[in-house]
Write a protein that holds these residues in place. Structure first.
Motif, PDB file in Angstrom:
ATOM      1  N   LEU A   1      13.741 -15.352   5.311  1.00  0.00           N
ATOM      2  CA  LEU A   1      12.796 -14.965   4.271  1.00  0.00           C
ATOM      3  C   LEU A   1      12.987 -13.480   4.017  1.00  0.00           C
ATOM      4  CD1 LEU A   1      10.320 -15.413   2.411  1.00  0.00           C
ATOM      5  CD2 LEU A   1       8.898 -14.795   4.376  1.00  0.00           C
ATOM      6  N   GLU A   2      13.204 -13.113   2.770  1.00  0.00           N
ATOM      7  CA  GLU A   2      13.436 -11.718   2.402  1.00  0.00           C
ATOM      8  C   GLU A   2      12.322 -11.235   1.483  1.00  0.00           C
ATOM      9  OE1 GLU A   2      16.538  -9.355  -0.474  1.00  0.00           O
ATOM     10  OE2 GLU A   2      17.386 -10.716   1.031  1.00  0.00           O
ATOM     11  N   VAL A   3      11.716 -10.119   1.830  1.00  0.00           N
ATOM     12  CA  VAL A   3      10.664  -9.491   1.027  1.00  0.00           C
ATOM     13  C   VAL A   3      11.100  -8.070   0.715  1.00  0.00           C
ATOM     14  CG1 VAL A   3       8.254  -8.779   0.923  1.00  0.00           C
ATOM     15  CG2 VAL A   3       8.871 -10.909   2.099  1.00  0.00           C
ATOM     16  N   THR A   4      11.106  -7.717  -0.577  1.00  0.00           N
ATOM     17  CA  THR A   4      11.510  -6.382  -1.015  1.00  0.00           C
ATOM     18  C   THR A   4      10.404  -5.779  -1.860  1.00  0.00           C
ATOM     19  OG1 THR A   4      13.835  -7.049  -1.030  1.00  0.00           O
ATOM     20  CG2 THR A   4      13.255  -5.035  -2.217  1.00  0.00           C
ATOM     21  N   VAL A   5      10.006  -4.552  -1.536  1.00  0.00           N
ATOM     22  CA  VAL A   5       8.975  -3.841  -2.292  1.00  0.00           C
ATOM     23  C   VAL A   5       9.544  -2.488  -2.681  1.00  0.00           C
ATOM     24  CG1 VAL A   5       6.636  -2.916  -2.287  1.00  0.00           C
ATOM     25  CG2 VAL A   5       7.141  -5.030  -1.048  1.00  0.00           C
ATOM     26  N   SER A   6       9.499  -2.178  -3.990  1.00  0.00           N
ATOM     27  CA  SER A   6      10.074  -0.939  -4.515  1.00  0.00           C
ATOM     28  C   SER A   6       9.039  -0.204  -5.354  1.00  0.00           C
ATOM     29  CB  SER A   6      11.314  -1.227  -5.366  1.00  0.00           C
ATOM     30  OG  SER A   6      12.233  -2.056  -4.673  1.00  0.00           O
ATOM     31  N   ASP A   7       9.264   1.094  -5.527  1.00  0.00           N
ATOM     32  CA  ASP A   7       8.397   1.895  -6.390  1.00  0.00           C
ATOM     33  C   ASP A   7       9.249   2.886  -7.166  1.00  0.00           C
ATOM     34  OD1 ASP A   7       8.406   4.672  -5.007  1.00  0.00           O
ATOM     35  OD2 ASP A   7       7.948   3.305  -3.363  1.00  0.00           O
ATOM     36  N   ASP A   8       8.642   3.537  -8.158  1.00  0.00           N
ATOM     37  CA  ASP A   8       9.358   4.518  -8.976  1.00  0.00           C
ATOM     38  C   ASP A   8       8.998   5.941  -8.575  1.00  0.00           C
ATOM     39  OD1 ASP A   8       6.768   4.520  -9.863  1.00  0.00           O
ATOM     40  OD2 ASP A   8       7.262   4.525 -11.988  1.00  0.00           O
TER      41      ASP A   8
ATOM     42  N   SER B   1       0.834  -1.210   0.000  1.00  0.00           N
ATOM     43  CA  SER B   1       0.000   0.000   0.000  1.00  0.00           C
ATOM     44  C   SER B   1       0.866   1.256   0.000  1.00  0.00           C
ATOM     45  CB  SER B   1      -0.937  -0.006   1.211  1.00  0.00           C
ATOM     46  OG  SER B   1      -0.198  -0.024   2.420  1.00  0.00           O
ATOM     47  N   ASN B   2       1.983   1.242   0.739  1.00  0.00           N
ATOM     48  CA  ASN B   2       2.893   2.395   0.716  1.00  0.00           C
ATOM     49  C   ASN B   2       3.500   2.594  -0.659  1.00  0.00           C
ATOM     50  OD1 ASN B   2       2.511   3.153   3.343  1.00  0.00           O
ATOM     51  ND2 ASN B   2       4.415   2.274   4.119  1.00  0.00           N
ATOM     52  N   ALA B   3       3.946   1.506  -1.273  1.00  0.00           N
ATOM     53  CA  ALA B   3       4.556   1.607  -2.601  1.00  0.00           C
ATOM     54  C   ALA B   3       3.545   2.138  -3.613  1.00  0.00           C
ATOM     55  CB  ALA B   3       5.094   0.243  -3.034  1.00  0.00           C
ATOM     56  N   CYS B   4       2.309   1.644  -3.560  1.00  0.00           N
ATOM     57  CA  CYS B   4       1.279   2.112  -4.495  1.00  0.00           C
ATOM     58  C   CYS B   4       0.933   3.580  -4.246  1.00  0.00           C
ATOM     59  CB  CYS B   4       0.026   1.256  -4.363  1.00  0.00           C
ATOM     60  SG  CYS B   4       0.235  -0.448  -4.910  1.00  0.00           S
ATOM     61  N   ARG B   5       1.009   4.005  -3.019  1.00  0.00           N
ATOM     62  CA  ARG B   5       0.683   5.395  -2.684  1.00  0.00           C
ATOM     63  C   ARG B   5       1.683   6.364  -3.292  1.00  0.00           C
ATOM     64  NH1 ARG B   5       0.434   6.125   3.504  1.00  0.00           N
ATOM     65  NH2 ARG B   5      -1.268   4.654   3.185  1.00  0.00           N
TER      66      ARG B   5
ATOM     67  N   VAL C   1       5.514  -0.697  -9.668  1.00  0.00           N
ATOM     68  CA  VAL C   1       5.859  -1.267  -8.361  1.00  0.00           C
ATOM     69  C   VAL C   1       6.492  -2.632  -8.594  1.00  0.00           C
ATOM     70  CG1 VAL C   1       4.946  -2.203  -6.203  1.00  0.00           C
ATOM     71  CG2 VAL C   1       4.060  -0.045  -7.083  1.00  0.00           C
ATOM     72  N   HIS C   2       7.535  -2.934  -7.836  1.00  0.00           N
ATOM     73  CA  HIS C   2       8.212  -4.222  -7.957  1.00  0.00           C
ATOM     74  C   HIS C   2       8.198  -4.920  -6.597  1.00  0.00           C
ATOM     75  CE1 HIS C   2      11.936  -6.857  -8.068  1.00  0.00           C
ATOM     76  NE2 HIS C   2      11.196  -7.314  -9.055  1.00  0.00           N
ATOM     77  N   ILE C   3       7.758  -6.183  -6.579  1.00  0.00           N
ATOM     78  CA  ILE C   3       7.674  -6.975  -5.349  1.00  0.00           C
ATOM     79  C   ILE C   3       8.488  -8.247  -5.543  1.00  0.00           C
ATOM     80  CG2 ILE C   3       6.139  -8.121  -3.709  1.00  0.00           C
ATOM     81  CD1 ILE C   3       3.886  -6.351  -4.855  1.00  0.00           C
ATOM     82  N   GLN C   4       9.367  -8.523  -4.602  1.00  0.00           N
ATOM     83  CA  GLN C   4      10.196  -9.730  -4.685  1.00  0.00           C
ATOM     84  C   GLN C   4      10.249 -10.412  -3.333  1.00  0.00           C
ATOM     85  OE1 GLN C   4      14.116  -9.098  -6.243  1.00  0.00           O
ATOM     86  NE2 GLN C   4      14.782 -11.200  -5.882  1.00  0.00           N
TER      87      GLN C   4
END
Length: 290
Positions: A215-222, A194-198, A204-207
């Motif tokens: 366990l590694e979760v990465t969320v990025s945005d432009d 939700s933060n990335a989409c905001r 948005v990229h989710i890995q």
């Protein structure tokens, strides 16, 4: 009188007893000293000195001292967090309540559509703030049993539920299952996505991936990315509004941080090298099932 050998036996017995006493004293004296230090530290902690810690002790007492110090650190963090939260909540609630009171005063003078709309907005903000506060408080306690969770399913549910139309999303999942409470993982992804989409402009990229016992979760945005000193955003009621230009209560990343703390994990904020925007990397230690 006793025979000569009797005196010899008595003297030898006395020497043995003295030797045993000296050895016993040499062994127990350090333990008694360590116990005394433990007693003083616990007593000071009981008297509300939350900064006290057990000093260095001998090897036999070291596990107990380490456990006491970990408990003391945990209690100090909890109490400090509660005090900070009370101060922040009192500040955050005053603003919408004051604006709501102003709109109600306007309505007391007669019907006013603008005042009604303003009151509705303030009530919606209060409702959202209270909801985030409840989630923040729940994040301190594990929500549900720790089981093998399908990581890909949780990621795709978050994408389906939170990503608006017109925003491009790239998802990479390289972890089959994770040993974690499913609701905890859902809350982490809900806040990050939700933060990335905001803040995202178009992508948005989710890995999600696993390595060894993490366990590694990465969320990025432009979007515009994080401001300088981004680590402060992990504290409650701290936002990046100045840099990102989007309003919020500032609890999302703090919720993620609290959940990660229960899994001996960590949260890292940075910039995505490809998208150029903000990147949040979450690592949950010992969360991957073999």
């Amino acid at each position: 009188g006793p025979p000569p050998w009797g005196w010899t036996l008595a003297l030898q017995s006395l020497v043995v007893l003295l030797g045993v006493g000296v050895v016993a004293w040499a062994l127990t004296a350090p333990l008694l000293g360590d116990l005394r230090r433990l007693e003083l530290a616990v007593g000071a902690f009981r008297d509300d000195d939350l900064t006290v810690r057990v000093p260095e002790v001998g090897a036999p007492m070291q596990p107990l001292a380490s456990a006491i110090n970990r408990l003391a650190t945990r209690v100090e963090a909890l109490v400090g967090g509660q005090r900070a939260l009370l101060q922040a909540v009192s500040h955050e609630l005053r603003t919408p309540l004051a604006r709501l009171r102003f709109h109600l005063e306007e309505l007391s003078e007669g019907p006013d559509p603008a005042a009604v709309a303003g009151a509705d907005e303030e009530l919606a903000e209060l409702d959202g703030l209270i909801g985030e506060l409840l989630t923040w408080l729940k994040a301190e306690v594990q929500d549900g049993p720790v089981v093998d969770v399908d990581v890909a399913a949780v990621v795709h549910r978050a994408v389906t539920r939170l990503v608006p139309e017109g925003l491009a999303v790239e998802v990479e999942v390289h972890a089959a299952t994770a040993r974690v409470a499913e609701r905890d993982l859902e809350r982490i992804l809900d806040n990050l996505v939700s933060n990335a989409c905001r803040y995202a402009t178009a992508k948005v990229h989710i890995q999600a991936s696993s390595e060894a016992t993490e366990l590694e979760v990465t969320v990025s945005d432009d979007g515009p990315g994080f401001p300088a000193g981004a680590e402060r955003l992990l504290e409650p009621f701290t936002t990046a509004d100045e840099a990102r230009g989007v309003a919020g209560h500032g609890l999302g990343l703090s919720i993620v941080q609290r959940i990660c703390g229960r899994y001996d994990g960590r949260v890292e904020l940075g910039r995505d090298p490809k998208l150029g925007g903000g990147q949040v990397r979450v690592v949950l230690a010992q969360a991957v099932s073999e």
